[in-house]
Design an enzyme around this catalytic site. Structure first.
Site, PDB file in Angstrom:
ATOM      1  N   LYS A 111       0.815  -1.209   0.000  1.00  0.00           N
ATOM      2  CA  LYS A 111       0.000   0.000   0.000  1.00  0.00           C
ATOM      3  C   LYS A 111       0.852   1.264   0.000  1.00  0.00           C
ATOM      4  O   LYS A 111       0.532   2.234  -0.690  1.00  0.00           O
ATOM      5  CB  LYS A 111      -0.934  -0.003   1.212  1.00  0.00           C
ATOM      6  N   LYS A 192      -8.324 -10.853  -9.643  1.00  0.00           N
ATOM      7  CA  LYS A 192      -9.561 -10.938  -8.882  1.00  0.00           C
ATOM      8  C   LYS A 192     -10.402  -9.688  -9.099  1.00  0.00           C
ATOM      9  O   LYS A 192      -9.879  -8.584  -9.254  1.00  0.00           O
ATOM     10  CB  LYS A 192      -9.255 -11.078  -7.386  1.00  0.00           C
ATOM     11  N   LYS A 195     -12.981  -4.155  -5.494  1.00  0.00           N
ATOM     12  CA  LYS A 195     -13.587  -2.835  -5.351  1.00  0.00           C
ATOM     13  C   LYS A 195     -12.553  -1.740  -5.163  1.00  0.00           C
ATOM     14  O   LYS A 195     -12.875  -0.566  -5.164  1.00  0.00           O
ATOM     15  CB  LYS A 195     -14.592  -2.806  -4.202  1.00  0.00           C
TER      16      LYS A 195
END
Length: 326
Positions: A111, A192, A195
């Site tokens: 991240k 995958k 969202k």
């Protein structure tokens, strides 16, 4: 009855992969376990937020969870920031975990590499995640492969705290939930459905209208061959459609494949099955969205149930560490 905890951030809408891969299983588990489902809004502020947006997103996520089958009369749905014990417990755990352990967390590395501003909270959030779990004496935490490291760290933190200050926290077990559907991005079927990624054509949101669902599935990437078979390595796009169709109709992907020889009918039937699967979810969400005060009332009840447990655990931790009682 085992206590099970699974949380979710209020970032973006739930999509078909969330629903088929996890939320439907949560809805089943709530009837056989003491299930807790926090909407972890404090985790969302590890990255900058637009004022007001997070509250709206939190309410919306709560409504989506309820619409997707989580019953607040059966399980405990609550907002993380409504239970103040999370932040106080997180500080005690931040002072228990080491800098080196936090530095080794792979999700922080991933991240932080994608962001210009890296908050201290993004670095220390595993301690808050540990508090989310340990406050409720959770027996089991259903996780995917990408979250196993967090549960292992949570256990390490709890063991260290218990060793220093006496038995305080129950050690949770990471469990692999019952296999859900393997739902991939419709345009990039080797990734995958997510969202957190910007792939609107490849992602079916559970609140998409039927025409949008049909359009996305009709335009799903397949391949240049003609045969329909479930082969994830050789035919990822077709296999993704079969996985979705199978999950929506209660069959295995291999069973679903036996009904088709061409891609067109496969896409048409998959779209129809998904539309029908999500129709009651969309209807229930519309009811909840029309009465936000009722959702807020249900969340207050959930927070009260959660806080009764969290407060007792935190008091045990405060007492064992030796803090002066107020």
């Amino acid at each position: 009855m085992a206590r099970v905890l699974s949380g979710i951030q209020p970032s973006g809408d739930l999509h078909l992969g969330n629903y088929l891969g996890a939320i439907r299983n949560w809805a089943r588990i709530q009837h056989t376990a003491d299930a807790f489902h926090p909407v972890v809004d404090l985790h969302a502020v590890t990255v900058p937020q637009e004022p007001g947006e997070l509250g709206r997103a939190t309410l919306r996520m709560s409504q989506m969870l309820m619409a997707a089958g989580l019953d607040p009369d059966v399980c405990t749905i609550f907002v993380q920031s409504h239970v103040r014990e999370h932040t106080e417990c997180a500080w005690l755990l931040e002072c228990t975990v080491s800098f080196g352990e936090l530095s080794r967390m792979t999700q922080f590395k991933d991240k932080s590499g994608r962001q210009q501003f890296i908050s201290a909270g993004l670095f220390t959030y595993p301690a808050l995640q540990a508090a989310d779990i340990l406050l409720y004496d959770a027996d089991e935490v259903p996780v995917g492969a990408d979250q196993r490291q967090h549960i292992e760290l949570t256990r390490d933190i709890a063991e260290r705290f218990n060793s220093r200050y006496g038995e305080t926290f129950r050690l949770p077990a990471a469990v692999v939930p019952a296999a859900g559907a393997r739902v991939m991005d419709l345009q990039t079927p080797t990734d995958k459905m997510s969202k957190s990624l910007d792939s609107p054509r490849g992602t079916v949101d559970i609140l998409d209208d039927p025409s949008a669902i049909a359009r996305k599935i009709r335009s799903a990437v397949t391949d240049s061959e003609a045969d329909v078979r479930y082969d994830v390595e050789a035919k990822p796009g077709v296999s993704n459609l079969l996985s979705i169709l199978g999950a929506a109709t209660g069959r295995t992907p291999e069973e679903a494949a036996g009904d088709y020889t061409m891609y067109g009918p496969l896409k048409a039937d998959t779209a129809e099955a998904v539309v029908e699967l999500l129709r009651p979810v969309r209807a229930r969400f519309a009811e909840l969205e029309a009465d936000p005060a009722e959702t807020s009332r249900l969340l207050r009840i959930g927070a009260g149930k959660a806080r009764a447990i969290a407060a007792a655990t935190l008091e045990r931790a405060r007492s064992n560490i030796g803090l002066l009682a107020p």
